[in-house]
Design a protein around this motif. Structure first.
Motif, mmCIF file in Angstrom:
data_model
loop_
_atom_site.group_PDB
_atom_site.id
_atom_site.type_symbol
_atom_site.label_atom_id
_atom_site.label_comp_id
_atom_site.label_asym_id
_atom_site.label_seq_id
_atom_site.Cartn_x
_atom_site.Cartn_y
_atom_site.Cartn_z
ATOM 1 N N GLN A 24 -95.149 7.563 18.515
ATOM 2 C CA GLN A 24 -94.763 7.461 17.187
ATOM 3 C C GLN A 24 -93.163 7.343 17.178
ATOM 4 O OE1 GLN A 24 -94.379 11.066 16.014
ATOM 5 N NE2 GLN A 24 -94.794 11.485 13.377
ATOM 6 N N PRO A 25 -92.759 6.253 16.458
ATOM 7 C CA PRO A 25 -91.471 5.764 15.977
ATOM 8 C C PRO A 25 -90.790 6.879 16.082
ATOM 9 C CG PRO A 25 -92.796 4.047 14.923
ATOM 10 C CD PRO A 25 -93.381 5.026 15.096
ATOM 11 N N VAL A 26 -89.573 6.924 16.833
ATOM 12 C CA VAL A 26 -88.780 8.085 16.072
ATOM 13 C C VAL A 26 -87.221 7.799 15.730
ATOM 14 C CG1 VAL A 26 -87.426 10.400 18.293
ATOM 15 C CG2 VAL A 26 -89.592 9.709 18.911
ATOM 16 N N LEU A 27 -86.754 8.474 14.974
ATOM 17 C CA LEU A 27 -85.725 8.244 14.296
ATOM 18 C C LEU A 27 -84.429 9.479 14.698
ATOM 19 C CD1 LEU A 27 -84.223 6.401 12.204
ATOM 20 C CD2 LEU A 27 -84.565 7.958 10.815
ATOM 21 N N PHE A 28 -83.724 8.388 15.389
ATOM 22 C CA PHE A 28 -82.810 9.503 15.999
ATOM 23 C C PHE A 28 -81.387 9.959 15.487
ATOM 24 C CE2 PHE A 28 -84.179 8.393 19.955
ATOM 25 C CZ PHE A 28 -84.267 10.491 20.636
ATOM 26 N N TYR A 29 -80.953 10.778 14.696
ATOM 27 C CA TYR A 29 -79.780 11.014 13.765
ATOM 28 C C TYR A 29 -79.015 12.033 14.662
ATOM 29 C CZ TYR A 29 -76.909 12.170 9.512
ATOM 30 O OH TYR A 29 -76.833 12.026 8.812
ATOM 31 N N PHE A 30 -77.555 11.101 14.697
ATOM 32 C CA PHE A 30 -76.778 11.844 15.210
ATOM 33 C C PHE A 30 -75.275 12.577 14.099
ATOM 34 C CE2 PHE A 30 -78.291 9.272 18.042
ATOM 35 C CZ PHE A 30 -78.302 10.038 19.419
ATOM 36 N N TRP A 31 -75.135 13.875 13.680
ATOM 37 C CA TRP A 31 -75.264 14.574 12.920
ATOM 38 C C TRP A 31 -73.978 15.303 13.782
ATOM 39 C CZ3 TRP A 31 -75.287 19.119 11.016
ATOM 40 C CH2 TRP A 31 -76.296 20.239 11.121
ATOM 41 N N ALA A 32 -72.539 16.222 12.694
ATOM 42 C CA ALA A 32 -72.336 17.228 12.666
ATOM 43 C C ALA A 32 -71.781 18.310 11.545
ATOM 44 C CB ALA A 32 -70.780 16.511 14.268
ATOM 45 N N PRO A 33 -71.844 19.762 11.620
ATOM 46 C CA PRO A 33 -71.523 20.505 10.823
ATOM 47 C C PRO A 33 -70.237 19.666 10.431
ATOM 48 C CG PRO A 33 -72.269 21.599 12.195
ATOM 49 C CD PRO A 33 -72.349 20.433 13.358
#
Length: 284
Positions: free
Chosen positions: A24-33
């Protein structure tokens, strides 16, 4: 097993999520508060993963909490998006993005909404969940509905929901290369139905009703026979011809036959829905 829509990434599960991208394709989302723009997009992406219904897994990585992982990826800007398919990065976006840009990127690499609907419907047919599959198949565009595999699935659903005439019409249009075992199986089911539909008992009752066209007892028996051989539309049409003037015929027995057939056909059947409406308009 249902596809996972969303996971939070940590050192513990990172390798496992990356391995998941083989299925299953994976969408990595890099974020920070600390980055408001990246935090604001998070619920929208979670909603998007739900809408895509398992076409990809959203993997969110909080860069404040997982600094080593973020460094491993070489994150330069927040938010950053990376799409992994089969363990490899295939696309990415750096910095704040409108949702439409992310959708455009996903649509470049993922099956279309209709392709996903087709796959879901075909899987449901394979599981013999015909009532769930039928509405999905019927909402497809003409282009998809004209494909051999979809036609066979649709015919399967029609037969399972006793819509034999529609199934037969559809099978007449199936391309030659699809006229294999599934096609032959469906054709055989229709032939069995047609043979049973012309039983001697039915012929006898039809002749008796032709001689005595107002005889409710004969009509009720004939309708029951029709129902037994799955000629439900014929059964309902015959019963309604009598019931539309008097719902109490045969001390309510005829109405009971009518209701039993409606109940057997279930809520999703369009023929049953039509006669249910006619009955309600008579009652109220």
């Amino acid at each position: 097993m249902h596809p996972i829509h969303h996971s939070d990434v940590s050192q513990h599960n990172f390798q496992e999520i990356l391995a998941n991208s083989a299925q299953q394709p994976v969408l990595f989302y890099f974020w920070a508060p600390i980055s408001d723009e990246s935090a604001q997009l998070l619920p929208e992406l979670q909603q998007l993963a739900q809408q895509y219904a398992g076409a990809f897994q959203l993997a969110t990585l909080n860069c404040q909490q997982e600094q080593a992982l973020a460094a491993q990826f070489g994150i330069q800007a927040l938010p950053t998006i990376a799409l992994f398919i089969n363990g490899q990065p295939v696309d990415g976006l750096g910095g704040p993005q409108p949702l439409s840009t992310i959708i455009d990127m996903l649509d470049k690499h993922l099956p279309s909404q209709e392709e996903r609907t087709v796959q879901t419907a075909l899987q449901l047919v394979k599981q013999q969940d015909y009532t769930q599959a039928l509405p999905l198949l019927l909402e497809l565009s003409e282009t998809w509905q004209s494909q051999g595999e979809v036609k066979l699935a649709l015919a399967d659903c029609f037969i399972a929901t006793r819509r034999f005439a529609e199934a037969k019409t559809l099978l007449d249009t199936v391309p030659m290369q699809y006229q294999q075992s599934d096609y032959k199986r469906l054709l055989a089911q229709i032939e069995l139905y047609e043979q049973a539909a012309e039983s001697p008992a039915i012929k006898e009752l039809e002749e008796a009703l032709a001689q005595d066209s107002t005889n409710a007892t004969i009509a009720n028996e004939l309708a029951s026979q029709y129902h037994q051989v799955q000629r439900d539309e014929d059964a309902l049409e015959l019963l309604w011809r009598f019931l539309q003037d008097d719902l109490t015929l045969l001390d309510g027995e005829m109405k009971k036959t009518f209701m039993d057939i409606l109940s057997a056909l279930g809520q999703g059947n369009p023929i049953a829905a039509r006669y249910r409406r006619q009955l309600y308009s008579q009652l109220y």
